[in-house]
Design a protein around this motif. Sequence first.
Motif, mmCIF file in Angstrom:
data_model
loop_
_atom_site.group_PDB
_atom_site.id
_atom_site.type_symbol
_atom_site.label_atom_id
_atom_site.label_comp_id
_atom_site.label_asym_id
_atom_site.label_seq_id
_atom_site.Cartn_x
_atom_site.Cartn_y
_atom_site.Cartn_z
ATOM 1 N N VAL A 193 48.153 29.177 37.864
ATOM 2 C CA VAL A 193 48.771 29.097 39.189
ATOM 3 C C VAL A 193 49.172 27.664 39.508
ATOM 4 O O VAL A 193 50.239 27.406 40.082
ATOM 5 C CB VAL A 193 47.811 29.652 40.260
ATOM 6 C CG1 VAL A 193 48.353 29.386 41.663
ATOM 7 C CG2 VAL A 193 47.591 31.149 40.057
ATOM 8 N N GLN A 194 48.317 26.718 39.139
ATOM 9 C CA GLN A 194 48.609 25.304 39.388
ATOM 10 C C GLN A 194 49.890 24.858 38.691
ATOM 11 O O GLN A 194 50.725 24.163 39.269
ATOM 12 C CB GLN A 194 47.425 24.456 38.917
ATOM 13 C CG GLN A 194 47.604 22.956 39.099
ATOM 14 C CD GLN A 194 46.415 22.170 38.562
ATOM 15 O OE1 GLN A 194 45.329 22.701 38.387
ATOM 16 N NE2 GLN A 194 46.629 20.910 38.265
ATOM 17 N N ILE A 195 50.062 25.270 37.436
ATOM 18 C CA ILE A 195 51.266 24.914 36.676
ATOM 19 C C ILE A 195 52.502 25.538 37.318
ATOM 20 O O ILE A 195 53.526 24.877 37.531
ATOM 21 C CB ILE A 195 51.140 25.364 35.216
ATOM 22 C CG1 ILE A 195 50.061 24.543 34.494
ATOM 23 C CG2 ILE A 195 52.477 25.209 34.486
ATOM 24 C CD1 ILE A 195 49.751 25.028 33.096
ATOM 25 N N LEU A 196 52.418 26.822 37.662
ATOM 26 C CA LEU A 196 53.572 27.513 38.228
ATOM 27 C C LEU A 196 53.925 26.993 39.622
ATOM 28 O O LEU A 196 55.101 26.945 39.991
ATOM 29 C CB LEU A 196 53.307 29.018 38.266
ATOM 30 C CG LEU A 196 53.200 29.687 36.883
ATOM 31 C CD1 LEU A 196 52.784 31.137 37.018
ATOM 32 C CD2 LEU A 196 54.508 29.570 36.123
ATOM 33 N N ASN A 197 52.932 26.595 40.404
ATOM 34 C CA ASN A 197 53.208 26.002 41.718
ATOM 35 C C ASN A 197 53.977 24.693 41.591
ATOM 36 O O ASN A 197 54.771 24.341 42.474
ATOM 37 C CB ASN A 197 51.903 25.765 42.480
ATOM 38 C CG ASN A 197 51.337 27.047 43.077
ATOM 39 O OD1 ASN A 197 52.051 28.041 43.212
ATOM 40 N ND2 ASN A 197 50.063 27.035 43.423
ATOM 41 N N SER A 198 53.753 23.972 40.492
ATOM 42 C CA SER A 198 54.467 22.709 40.290
ATOM 43 C C SER A 198 55.941 22.935 39.963
ATOM 44 O O SER A 198 56.729 21.997 39.965
ATOM 45 C CB SER A 198 53.801 21.903 39.175
ATOM 46 O OG SER A 198 54.021 22.501 37.896
ATOM 47 N N TRP A 199 56.320 24.201 39.692
ATOM 48 C CA TRP A 199 57.711 24.513 39.375
ATOM 49 C C TRP A 199 58.529 24.929 40.597
ATOM 50 O O TRP A 199 59.736 25.132 40.477
ATOM 51 C CB TRP A 199 57.771 25.683 38.379
ATOM 52 C CG TRP A 199 57.208 25.397 37.024
ATOM 53 C CD1 TRP A 199 56.618 24.243 36.595
ATOM 54 C CD2 TRP A 199 57.174 26.302 35.925
ATOM 55 N NE1 TRP A 199 56.214 24.379 35.288
ATOM 56 C CE2 TRP A 199 56.544 25.623 34.850
ATOM 57 C CE3 TRP A 199 57.609 27.605 35.736
ATOM 58 C CZ2 TRP A 199 56.351 26.230 33.598
ATOM 59 C CZ3 TRP A 199 57.410 28.208 34.496
ATOM 60 C CH2 TRP A 199 56.791 27.517 33.439
ATOM 61 N N LYS A 200 57.904 25.084 41.737
ATOM 62 C CA LYS A 200 58.563 25.745 42.866
ATOM 63 C C LYS A 200 59.836 25.051 43.320
ATOM 64 O O LYS A 200 60.741 25.695 43.856
ATOM 65 C CB LYS A 200 57.589 25.899 44.026
ATOM 66 C CG LYS A 200 57.068 24.594 44.604
ATOM 67 C CD LYS A 200 56.073 24.867 45.729
ATOM 68 C CE LYS A 200 55.549 23.571 46.326
ATOM 69 N NZ LYS A 200 54.576 23.828 47.412
ATOM 70 N N ASP A 201 59.946 23.752 43.126
ATOM 71 C CA ASP A 201 61.148 23.027 43.537
ATOM 72 C C ASP A 201 62.013 22.609 42.342
ATOM 73 O O ASP A 201 62.902 21.779 42.480
ATOM 74 C CB ASP A 201 60.754 21.774 44.343
ATOM 75 C CG ASP A 201 60.031 22.137 45.639
ATOM 76 O OD1 ASP A 201 60.427 23.132 46.275
ATOM 77 O OD2 ASP A 201 59.069 21.431 45.988
ATOM 78 N N LYS A 202 61.730 23.181 41.198
ATOM 79 C CA LYS A 202 62.484 22.832 39.989
ATOM 80 C C LYS A 202 63.458 23.934 39.616
ATOM 81 O O LYS A 202 63.192 25.120 39.826
ATOM 82 C CB LYS A 202 61.518 22.579 38.817
ATOM 83 C CG LYS A 202 60.576 21.403 39.015
ATOM 84 C CD LYS A 202 59.681 21.220 37.798
ATOM 85 C CE LYS A 202 58.736 20.039 37.970
ATOM 86 N NZ LYS A 202 57.850 19.853 36.802
#
Length: 296
Positions: free
Chosen positions: A61-70
């Motif tokens: 979840v942490q990795i995927l949350n870091s993608w939210k604005d990419k």
Amino acid sequence: MFLKLGDNVPKGSFGWPILGETLGFLKPHPSNTIGAFLQDHCSSITKSKPEFFNDIERIAVQILNSWKDKQQVMFCEEARKARSRISSRVKAIIEERRSRNGRSCGVRNDFLEILLSVDTLSEDEKVSFVLDSLLGGYETTSLLMAMVVHLLGQSPTASEQLKVINEALRYGNIVKFVHRKALKDVKFRDHLIPSGWKVLPVFTAVHLDSSVHADALQFHPWRWEAQDQTCKKFTPFGGGSRCCPGSELAKIEIAFFLHHLLQNFRWTAEDVDQPMAYPYVEFGKGLLINLDRCSI
């Protein structure tokens, strides 16, 4: 055996006089419990299965949350986010070993101590060597994750049903072969393999053999609905007594990641980036993918 202060021995007491803690170990307890003795002596650092699952899910979840604005990510780099942390940890262990060098009462003969004694390697090269040695438990899982994302991007139907992990292992052949040694003369068909010879069983030759797997050169996840996953025709984790002990862990990690990935994103590849064997499988361009955030 003589123990000195600081030795990291298991928790417990030698006891006195002769019986030590034997009576406590033998103390009656309900058969559906491990008993007070083992409960007290179990290491506090050992994590239970549900707790470890929580760690896996939290990291995904942490990795995927870091993608939210990419809009794009280089997936192979993302799948190896832990590499820098592992590298830092290895460097810290090396420094700790060096700081106590000369003060140790015994001679250490472990892998790291031998590596540190090699003067022809730089610090970074030694760290890299240790990381490469972790290939079986770390790099293969991150590569399997990249392979699954690559193949799912080409099969929207499979994406919806998530029937893909075994087929990615068969079709992608992350581990192409293994090293074995003949302990005695072995007769294989018309050939004799003498004792002491090195043998390289090539998994790819079986996984991509159309006489073994129908339409073997096609990515077809649904074949596993009718095919036995434990047969000798499917050996991505080896087999027999030498089967990879982390096989189920790898599948669990991928399953958790895929669950959250499909809930949050759809994706397409920026360029055609085929996995190539060098001999270890790698994506030459790092698997650049375009992200499309979705709401379910």
